[in-house]
Design a protein around this motif. Structure first.
Motif, short mmCIF file in Angstrom:
data_model
loop_
_atom_site.label_atom_id
_atom_site.label_comp_id
_atom_site.label_asym_id
_atom_site.label_seq_id
_atom_site.Cartn_x
_atom_site.Cartn_y
_atom_site.Cartn_z
N ILE A 111 19.86 -17.37 -3.68
CA ILE A 111 18.84 -18.28 -4.22
C ILE A 111 19.53 -19.49 -4.83
O ILE A 111 20.33 -19.37 -5.76
N LEU A 112 19.22 -20.66 -4.30
CA LEU A 112 19.84 -21.90 -4.74
C LEU A 112 19.14 -22.49 -5.95
O LEU A 112 19.77 -22.74 -6.99
N THR A 113 17.84 -22.73 -5.82
CA THR A 113 17.07 -23.30 -6.93
C THR A 113 15.69 -22.65 -6.99
O THR A 113 15.13 -22.26 -5.97
N LEU A 114 15.17 -22.57 -8.20
CA LEU A 114 13.83 -22.02 -8.44
C LEU A 114 13.24 -22.81 -9.60
O LEU A 114 13.89 -22.97 -10.64
N GLY A 115 12.03 -23.32 -9.44
CA GLY A 115 11.43 -24.09 -10.52
C GLY A 115 9.91 -24.14 -10.43
O GLY A 115 9.34 -24.08 -9.35
N VAL A 116 9.30 -24.26 -11.61
CA VAL A 116 7.85 -24.41 -11.71
C VAL A 116 7.59 -25.50 -12.75
O VAL A 116 8.22 -25.49 -13.82
N VAL A 117 6.70 -26.43 -12.44
CA VAL A 117 6.42 -27.51 -13.39
C VAL A 117 5.86 -26.93 -14.68
O VAL A 117 5.21 -25.87 -14.69
N ASP A 118 6.11 -27.63 -15.78
CA ASP A 118 5.79 -27.08 -17.11
C ASP A 118 4.34 -26.65 -17.25
O ASP A 118 4.04 -25.60 -17.83
N SER A 119 3.40 -27.43 -16.75
CA SER A 119 1.98 -27.14 -16.97
C SER A 119 1.49 -25.93 -16.17
O SER A 119 0.37 -25.46 -16.38
N TYR A 120 2.32 -25.41 -15.27
CA TYR A 120 1.93 -24.25 -14.47
C TYR A 120 2.76 -23.01 -14.79
O TYR A 120 2.73 -22.03 -14.03
N ARG A 121 3.48 -23.02 -15.86
CA ARG A 121 4.28 -21.86 -16.20
C ARG A 121 3.43 -20.76 -16.82
O ARG A 121 2.31 -20.99 -17.26
N HIS A 122 3.99 -19.55 -16.82
CA HIS A 122 3.33 -18.35 -17.37
C HIS A 122 2.10 -17.95 -16.56
O HIS A 122 1.19 -17.32 -17.09
N LEU A 123 2.10 -18.32 -15.28
CA LEU A 123 1.02 -17.89 -14.39
C LEU A 123 1.53 -16.94 -13.31
O LEU A 123 0.80 -16.60 -12.38
N GLY A 124 2.79 -16.53 -13.42
CA GLY A 124 3.36 -15.61 -12.44
C GLY A 124 3.84 -16.28 -11.16
O GLY A 124 4.14 -15.59 -10.18
N ILE A 125 3.94 -17.61 -11.17
CA ILE A 125 4.31 -18.33 -9.95
C ILE A 125 5.77 -18.07 -9.60
O ILE A 125 6.10 -17.80 -8.43
N ALA A 126 6.66 -18.14 -10.58
CA ALA A 126 8.08 -17.89 -10.31
C ALA A 126 8.29 -16.48 -9.78
O ALA A 126 9.07 -16.26 -8.83
N THR A 127 7.60 -15.52 -10.36
CA THR A 127 7.71 -14.13 -9.88
C THR A 127 7.28 -14.02 -8.43
O THR A 127 7.94 -13.36 -7.62
N SER A 128 6.17 -14.67 -8.09
CA SER A 128 5.68 -14.63 -6.71
C SER A 128 6.64 -15.30 -5.75
O SER A 128 6.85 -14.82 -4.62
N LEU A 129 7.27 -16.39 -6.17
CA LEU A 129 8.23 -17.07 -5.30
C LEU A 129 9.45 -16.20 -5.04
O LEU A 129 9.95 -16.12 -3.91
N ILE A 130 9.92 -15.51 -6.07
CA ILE A 130 11.07 -14.61 -5.90
C ILE A 130 10.70 -13.46 -4.97
O ILE A 130 11.50 -13.03 -4.12
N ARG A 131 9.50 -12.96 -5.09
CA ARG A 131 9.05 -11.88 -4.21
C ARG A 131 9.02 -12.34 -2.76
O ARG A 131 9.29 -11.55 -1.84
N GLU A 132 8.68 -13.61 -2.54
CA GLU A 132 8.72 -14.15 -1.18
C GLU A 132 10.14 -14.09 -0.62
O GLU A 132 10.35 -13.74 0.56
N VAL A 133 11.11 -14.42 -1.45
CA VAL A 133 12.51 -14.37 -1.02
C VAL A 133 12.93 -12.94 -0.72
O VAL A 133 13.57 -12.66 0.30
#
Length: 257
Positions: A106-128
């Motif tokens: 995994i090179l980079t992972l990021g979520v814009v500030d206003s969308y944090r704490h919605l489980g987006i990063a977790t979902s992206l990692i699961r895609e990987v």
């Protein structure tokens, strides 16, 4: 970026990153990361040149912004035998008879500030992880996290990544060195080799078992050979003391970071 404090209810979905995402992708990286990436990196991401990626979008955004990235993850497939940064022979049970074994980094992972704490990063990692698991010869997903990024560290620990090493001075940012933690998620039968702690524990277990057998035999024969073992009590104390010393050795000198 959109303000989620109002009545807006996001509808998050995921898709591959496209060439049309280039400008937004560069801006989010610039906003989130202290490290500056070359333009070649972004062009490789949006065009899929040796890099796989997933973007998160909010289809409920107004004003034609529903296709604009609000999060992303980028990753690269690497051959296990060529992974110098990972030092694979130390951290994976690598089968030299299968040189085509791979890893996903995994090179980079990021979520814009206003969308944090919605489980987006977790979902992206699961895609990987799902993608890596679909590659039969892939043995692990791994990444580096700068030592002071506590939210990211907590996220990977929660997702069952193993923190296997601390790399001193891994990052050099604004004239200063920063440590990095190396996290690994094993898949498709991949697993870590026997660690030094496991080796010490195994040896200590055998020694303890042997000492217990010797102690039991001495205790059994004590009544029959009292005249020949005048100091049997002292002998048992010596055995017990050695056993305790081994247990203390097991708990010192090794630390998972």
């Amino acid at each position: 970026m959109v303000d989620l404090k109002g009545a807006h209810c996001p509808a998050i979905s995921f898709r591959p990153i496209r060439p049309s995402d280039l400008e937004v992708l560069e801006k989010i990286h610039s906003d989130l990361f202290p490290i500056r990436y070359e333009s070649e990196f972004f062009h490789n991401v949006v065009n899929g040149h040796d890099i796989v990626s997933w973007g998160a979008i909010d289809r409920n955004r107004p004003n034609g912004q529903s296709e604009e990235l609000i999060g992303f993850v980028t990753a690269r497939i690497v051959l296990a035998k060529d992974s110098e940064a990972l030092q694979i022979e130390d951290l994976l049970r690598f089968d030299s008879a299968k040189p085509d074994q791979t890893l996903v980094y995994i090179l980079t992972l990021g979520v814009v500030d206003s969308y944090r704490h919605l489980g987006i990063a977790t979902s992206l990692i699961r895609e990987v992880i799902k993608y890596a698991s679909s590659i039969p010869m892939c043995r692990a997903v791994y990444l580096h996290v700068i030592s002071y990024n506590n939210p990211a560290i907590h996220l990977y620990q929660k997702m069952a990544f193993q923190c296997v090493r601390r790399l001193h001075g891994f990052y050099f940012i604004d004239g200063r060195h920063y440590d990095s933690f190396l996290f690994i998620y094993y898949i498709n039968g991949g697993r870590s080799p026997c660690s030094p702690l496991e080796l010490v524990t195994l040896i200590a277990s055998y020694v303890k078992t042997g000492l217990k057998l010797v102690g039991a035999k001495l205790w059994k024969n004590e009544g029959k050979k009292a005249s020949r073992w005048p100091n049997s009590k002292e002998t048992r104390c010596l055995i017990t003391t050695q056993s305790k010393r081994i247990l203390m050795t097991e708990g010192t000198g090794f630390q998972c970071v």
